[in-house]
Design a protein around this motif. Sequence first.
Motif, short mmCIF file in Angstrom:
data_model
loop_
_atom_site.label_atom_id
_atom_site.label_comp_id
_atom_site.label_asym_id
_atom_site.label_seq_id
_atom_site.Cartn_x
_atom_site.Cartn_y
_atom_site.Cartn_z
N PRO A 1 43.81 21.26 36.09
CA PRO A 1 44.99 22.11 35.92
C PRO A 1 46.24 21.41 36.45
O PRO A 1 46.16 20.55 37.32
N MET B 1 50.16 25.06 39.19
CA MET B 1 49.53 26.31 38.76
C MET B 1 48.65 26.83 39.89
O MET B 1 47.88 26.08 40.48
N PRO C 1 45.40 28.78 41.59
CA PRO C 1 44.00 28.91 41.13
C PRO C 1 43.75 30.33 40.62
O PRO C 1 44.47 31.26 40.96
N PRO C 2 42.73 30.50 39.77
CA PRO C 2 42.43 31.84 39.27
C PRO C 2 41.98 32.75 40.41
O PRO C 2 41.43 32.28 41.41
N PRO C 3 42.21 34.06 40.27
CA PRO C 3 41.81 34.97 41.34
C PRO C 3 40.29 35.04 41.45
O PRO C 3 39.58 34.89 40.46
N PRO C 4 39.77 35.27 42.65
CA PRO C 4 38.31 35.40 42.81
C PRO C 4 37.81 36.68 42.16
O PRO C 4 38.57 37.61 41.92
N HIS C 5 36.51 36.70 41.87
CA HIS C 5 35.89 37.87 41.24
C HIS C 5 35.96 39.05 42.21
O HIS C 5 35.62 38.93 43.37
N GLN C 6 36.38 40.20 41.70
CA GLN C 6 36.55 41.39 42.54
C GLN C 6 35.46 42.41 42.26
O GLN C 6 35.40 42.96 41.17
#
Length: 134
Positions: free
Chosen positions: A7, A11, A13-18
């Motif tokens: 990436p 940018m 990082p993508p959000p963690p799984h909730q």
Amino acid sequence: MNFPPGPPPNMPPPPPHQGGKPPGQGGQVAAMALAGAMAFIVVNAIAGFFVLMVASSINDNTVSKALFGLMAVASAASAFVGGWLLIRRKKAAPKGFGLGLMIGWSLVTVFTAGLCTALNPELYTGVLGIGIGL
């Protein structure tokens, strides 16, 4: 401008799984449920054949009835107690396998009218003609 692979550096990082279960495990649960059902069917067929041969060689009606009763309890306990313990696990594979054990017991019972899970021992003398005196 050449960036390194991955990436772009600015940018986030993508959000963690909730919450909830991790995505993408429905197929694994279904596959393990099928494996659990098939495993129960195979093990039950082997154990049932052994019990049937032993019971047909015994001349005592009480012992034959007790053997079939023990087989019925062991079959149901292995499916439902073992399945329940596996379903309580956090991972998808044991949950599916435990569910498959229960499904396997139910399918065997319904499709054989209780013959292969020892729930209907009257069929042994009527259908199979085995003289075990139940």
